[in-house]
Scaffold this active site. Structure first.
Site, mmCIF file in Angstrom:
data_model
loop_
_atom_site.group_PDB
_atom_site.id
_atom_site.type_symbol
_atom_site.label_atom_id
_atom_site.label_comp_id
_atom_site.label_asym_id
_atom_site.label_seq_id
_atom_site.Cartn_x
_atom_site.Cartn_y
_atom_site.Cartn_z
ATOM 1 N N ARG A 36 -4.910 38.387 -42.785
ATOM 2 C CA ARG A 36 -3.480 38.706 -42.936
ATOM 3 C C ARG A 36 -2.876 37.975 -44.135
ATOM 4 N NH1 ARG A 36 -1.138 38.883 -36.691
ATOM 5 N NH2 ARG A 36 -1.326 41.130 -36.467
ATOM 6 N N LYS A 194 -2.749 40.532 -24.516
ATOM 7 C CA LYS A 194 -1.322 40.866 -24.336
ATOM 8 C C LYS A 194 -1.200 42.041 -23.359
ATOM 9 C CE LYS A 194 -0.182 39.125 -28.886
ATOM 10 N NZ LYS A 194 0.153 39.437 -30.279
ATOM 11 N N GLY A 342 -4.357 40.732 -35.262
ATOM 12 C CA GLY A 342 -4.730 39.415 -35.773
ATOM 13 C C GLY A 342 -6.142 39.009 -35.369
ATOM 14 N N GLY A 365 -0.403 45.337 -32.175
ATOM 15 C CA GLY A 365 0.600 46.013 -31.362
ATOM 16 C C GLY A 365 1.416 46.982 -32.213
HETATM 17 N N1 LIG Z 1 -11.289 38.700 -20.653
HETATM 18 C C1 LIG Z 1 -10.443 37.971 -21.374
HETATM 19 N N2 LIG Z 1 -9.759 36.960 -20.803
HETATM 20 C C2 LIG Z 1 -8.895 36.204 -21.540
HETATM 21 N N3 LIG Z 1 -8.657 36.396 -22.861
HETATM 22 C C3 LIG Z 1 -9.321 37.382 -23.472
HETATM 23 C C4 LIG Z 1 -10.248 38.216 -22.765
HETATM 24 N N4 LIG Z 1 -10.759 39.097 -23.657
HETATM 25 C C5 LIG Z 1 -10.197 38.834 -24.849
HETATM 26 N N5 LIG Z 1 -9.340 37.808 -24.764
HETATM 27 C C6 LIG Z 1 -8.566 37.173 -25.843
HETATM 28 O O1 LIG Z 1 -7.625 38.083 -26.394
HETATM 29 C C7 LIG Z 1 -7.226 37.570 -27.663
HETATM 30 C C8 LIG Z 1 -6.832 38.697 -28.581
HETATM 31 O O2 LIG Z 1 -5.836 39.496 -27.984
HETATM 32 P P1 LIG Z 1 -4.640 40.179 -28.755
HETATM 33 O O3 LIG Z 1 -4.028 41.147 -27.820
HETATM 34 O O4 LIG Z 1 -3.761 39.108 -29.340
HETATM 35 O O5 LIG Z 1 -5.394 40.983 -29.946
HETATM 36 P P2 LIG Z 1 -5.054 41.119 -31.474
HETATM 37 O O6 LIG Z 1 -6.164 41.817 -32.166
HETATM 38 O O7 LIG Z 1 -4.678 39.772 -32.054
HETATM 39 O O8 LIG Z 1 -3.796 42.064 -31.478
HETATM 40 P P3 LIG Z 1 -2.278 41.689 -31.908
HETATM 41 O O9 LIG Z 1 -2.285 41.673 -33.399
HETATM 42 O O10 LIG Z 1 -1.457 42.755 -31.292
HETATM 43 O O11 LIG Z 1 -1.992 40.326 -31.350
HETATM 44 C C9 LIG Z 1 -8.402 36.767 -28.186
HETATM 45 O O12 LIG Z 1 -7.986 35.458 -28.440
HETATM 46 C C10 LIG Z 1 -9.435 36.824 -27.030
HETATM 47 O O13 LIG Z 1 -10.078 35.590 -26.795
HETATM 48 O O1 LIG Z 2 -0.310 39.590 -33.780
HETATM 49 C C1 LIG Z 2 0.602 40.408 -33.620
HETATM 50 O O2 LIG Z 2 0.472 41.482 -32.996
HETATM 51 C C2 LIG Z 2 1.926 40.147 -34.306
HETATM 52 O O3 LIG Z 2 1.880 39.007 -35.113
HETATM 53 C C3 LIG Z 2 3.068 40.086 -33.306
HETATM 54 O O4 LIG Z 2 2.941 38.989 -32.446
HETATM 55 P P1 LIG Z 2 3.699 39.010 -31.015
HETATM 56 O O5 LIG Z 2 2.962 40.020 -30.167
HETATM 57 O O6 LIG Z 2 3.605 37.619 -30.491
HETATM 58 O O7 LIG Z 2 5.113 39.463 -31.272
#
Ligand SMILES: Nc1ncnc2c1ncn2[C@@H]1O[C@H](COP(=O)(O)OP(=O)(O)OP(=O)(O)O)[C@@H](O)[C@H]1O
Ligand SMILES: O=C(O)[C@H](O)COP(=O)(O)O
Length: 387
Positions: A36, A194, A342, A365
């Site tokens: 990013r 999330k 991320g 998201g």
């Molecule tokens: N079974 C699980 N239990 C707990 N945490 C988990 C599990 N599977 C994945 N994760 C955690 O989820 C996190 C990533 O989730 P997240 O929803 O933030 O994805 P993202 O790609 O960063 O999307 P966004 O940009 O929307 O945040 C990672 O840190 C991972 O360790």
């Molecule tokens: O990682 C993401 O999806 C963005 O940085 C937004 O973060 P947030 O879900 O904590 O608002």
């Protein structure tokens, strides 16, 4: 998109406040995935070259609002960004009390906006305080464009000029093009942690996709909905009924085997077992190898793949095999693949598949909500400001 663009404005000598999504994974004070940050560089460089006095702002993580905490400080980001830009990046904490001064050649980074009370509620007074810091506000944080918060939304109403940055504009154009006529079958992978926000998105995705592969805390909610014990796993008990309803609408293949542990740590022992044998003291932290192989075959046959969220705790190697296997299946698929988020970007880096994903977005998201067909609030604010 009827908005002003940064490239249309004269930035020479102007105080330019750029909202970026610098929300990157940080471990032991080091940035562990800088995708990013690299994506934001062309915008920052263009603003500097145009003669702007550049201030950056971003959130990092989800701190308790109004309570600054070292673990959520942007200090590691300032240091890393400085290396990428080849110039000093000065982190400023007291910017709401005293407007930052500028020194030639320097970029100013405002400390985590979520340390400010009212940020998430889109507080008007806070939005005005951000606006007062600048002559031009640039919204470039595609990854946070789905949040109507003071630094992504409210500020656009009060800044003397508000416009879209090049990264935001480029992401919206690329996704629009890629999704105009998607090849079928279209498969979404939605994983990560999330759970509540992304489960809502699944409803809309169920209308557009032929199949949804779930992972992480989201999969655990579906496993619970199917009547299995999920022990201490991350899941959303309140959403079990919603998950059941979704399973009636679209194909959501459930894991047949899972990887569990009794603790969440680097040294935890990983045990693979059938999904119906999880004990009360265990957490599901990854999909098992049989599930990964089955889902991998489905992904290879997909016409379009949308991926957000790792399917396991991939940061810990023993819980990363599922995400690794699905990454390779995406890389091998002839379908058009779009991935974002991320931690998803961190997984793509870890498994070295970046050059085999058709389009990589900085949004997680945000990209899912864009796919839903929602107008992203930050974009709506720029449209209103352009009228
Ligand atoms: N079974 C699980 N239990 C707990 N945490 C988990 C599990 N599977 C994945 N994760 C955690 O989820 C996190 C990533 O989730 P997240 O929803 O933030 O994805 P993202 O790609 O960063 O999307 P966004 O940009 O929307 O945040 C990672 O840190 C991972 O360790
Ligand atoms: O990682 C993401 O999806 C963005 O940085 C937004 O973060 P947030 O879900 O904590 O608002």
């Amino acid at each position: 998109m009827n908005v002003r663009k940064m490239t249309d404005l004269d930035l020479d000598g102007q105080r330019v406040l750029i909202r970026e999504d610098l929300n990157v994974p940080v471990k032991n004070g080091q940035v562990t995935s800088d995708a990013r940050l690299r994506a934001a560089l062309p915008t920052i460089q263009a603003a500097l070259e145009a003669g702007g006095k550049v201030m950056l702002m971003s959130h990092l993580g989800r701190p308790t609002e109004g309570e600054p905490a070292e673990e959520f400080s942007l200090a590691p980001v300032a240091e890393h960004l400085s290396g990428l830009l080849g110039r000093p990046v000065r982190l400023v904490e007291d910017y709401l009390e005293t407007a930052p001064a500028f020194t030639d050649g320097e970029v100013v980074l405002l400390e985590n906006v979520r340390f400010n009370k009212g940020e998430k509620k889109d507080d008007e007074a806070l939005a005005k305080a951000y606006a007062a810091l600048c002559d031009v506000y640039v919204m470039d944080a595609f990854g946070t464009a789905h949040r109507a918060q003071a630094s992504t939304h409210g500020v656009a109403r009060f800044a003397p000029a508000a416009c879209a940055g090049p990264l935001l504009a480029q992401e919206l154009e690329a996704l629009e093009k890629a999704l105009a006529t998607p090849k079928r079958p279209m498969t979404a992978i939605v994983g990560g942690s999330k759970v509540s926000t992304k489960l809502e998105v699944l409803n809309a995705l169920s209308e557009k996709c032929d199949r949804i592969i779930v992972g992480g805390g989201i999969a655990n909610t579906f496993i619970a909905a199917a009547g299995y014990n999920v022990g201490k796993s991350l899941h959303e008990a309140d959403l079990v009924e919603a998950a059941k309803a979704l399973m009636d609408k679209v194909e959501i293949p459930l894991p047949s085997d899972v990887v569990v542990a009794t603790e969440f740590s680097d040294s935890a022992t990983a045990v693979t077992k059938p999904v119906d044998q999880v004990n009360d003291d265990e957490m599901i932290l990854d999909i098992g190898p049989d599930t990964a192989a089955r889902l991998g075959e489905q992904l290879k046959a997909a016409g379009t793949i949308l991926w957000n969220g790792p399917v396991g705790v991939f940061e810990i190697d023993q819980f990363g095999h599922g995400t690794e296997a699905l990454s390779y299946a995406i890389a091998e698929s002839d379908g058009f693949s779009i991935a974002g988020g991320g931690d998803t970007l961190a997984a793509i880096d870890k498994y070295g598949i970046a050059d085999r994903v058709s389009y990589i977005s900085t949004g997680g998201g945000a990209f899912l909500e864009y796919v839903e067909g929602k107008v992203l609030p930050a974009v709506a604010a720029l449209e209103a400001a352009a009228k």
